[in-house]
Design an enzyme around this catalytic site. Structure first.
Site, PDB file in Angstrom:
ATOM      1  N   ASP A 123       0.859  -1.183   0.000  1.00  0.00           N
ATOM      2  CA  ASP A 123       0.000   0.000   0.000  1.00  0.00           C
ATOM      3  C   ASP A 123       0.893   1.229   0.000  1.00  0.00           C
ATOM      4  OD1 ASP A 123      -2.400  -1.430   0.089  1.00  0.00           O
ATOM      5  OD2 ASP A 123      -2.477  -1.446   2.266  1.00  0.00           O
ATOM      6  N   ASP A 139      -7.004  -1.464  -4.525  1.00  0.00           N
ATOM      7  CA  ASP A 139      -8.047  -1.026  -3.590  1.00  0.00           C
ATOM      8  C   ASP A 139      -8.961   0.008  -4.245  1.00  0.00           C
ATOM      9  OD1 ASP A 139      -6.838  -2.638  -1.665  1.00  0.00           O
ATOM     10  OD2 ASP A 139      -5.709  -0.977  -0.794  1.00  0.00           O
TER      11      ASP A 139
END
Length: 172
Positions: A123, A139
């Site tokens: 991330d 995401d």
């Protein structure tokens, strides 16, 4: 190019999904190379940054360390989404639903690849203004697909539209 056959539609699904996965994986590799080790890139001071995070959980860091569960879940999703996609009529009325399915498949596959290969998901997007959890391109695909699906169900598709998508064949 608009697919006019089921085979063409499934080829479009596969090509689009793979293309989105490649974009996701390239961004994660670039973020890892540029940010690993604690480096932060401030894009808009006090609002938006790039930060490296190895997420061993799900969205928002929940369920840490459940790699096997997430891989099994992703496998189920990656089996079901193409099956569902194949059932969606090839009319322009259902284009948004087909795009939503592609986004879900690409998001699930992108994060599953990370989990299978590295044991964690990379991330790197961080909205510091609201201290939003760090996230990635896959995401974004899943979040955009979910928002689109909610809006489509609430405002665009009618019950009779969903009756055209025969997930389970009628018994004779």
């Amino acid at each position: 190019m608009k697919p006019t056959t089921k085979t063409g539609s499934m080829c479009f699904f596969a090509f689009s999904t793979v293309l989105l996965i490649i974009i996701d994986q390239i961004t994660k590799q670039a973020a890892q190379a540029a940010l690993e080790g604690g480096r932060t890139v401030v894009l808009i001071r006090g609002v938006f940054e790039l930060q490296y995070l190895e997420n061993r959980g799900s969205a928002f860091g929940m369920m840490q360390g459940q790699r096997t569960f997430f891989l099994i879940l992703a496998a189920g999703i990656l089996f079901f989404i193409p099956y569902l996609y194949a059932k969606i009529p090839l009319t322009s009325h259902f284009l948004f639903l087909r795009i939503t399915a592609i986004l879900y498949a690409a998001g699930a596959a992108g994060n599953a690849l990370d989990r299978a290969r590295q044991g964690y998901v990379v991330d790197f997007f961080y909205f510091s203004l609201i201290d939003f959890p760090i996230f990635n391109v896959a995401d974004i695909y899943v979040t955009a697909a979910t928002a689109a699906l909610i809006l489509l169900i609430l405002f665009y598709y009618k019950e009779e539209d969903f009756e055209q998508i025969r997930i389970f064949p009628k018994k004779k």
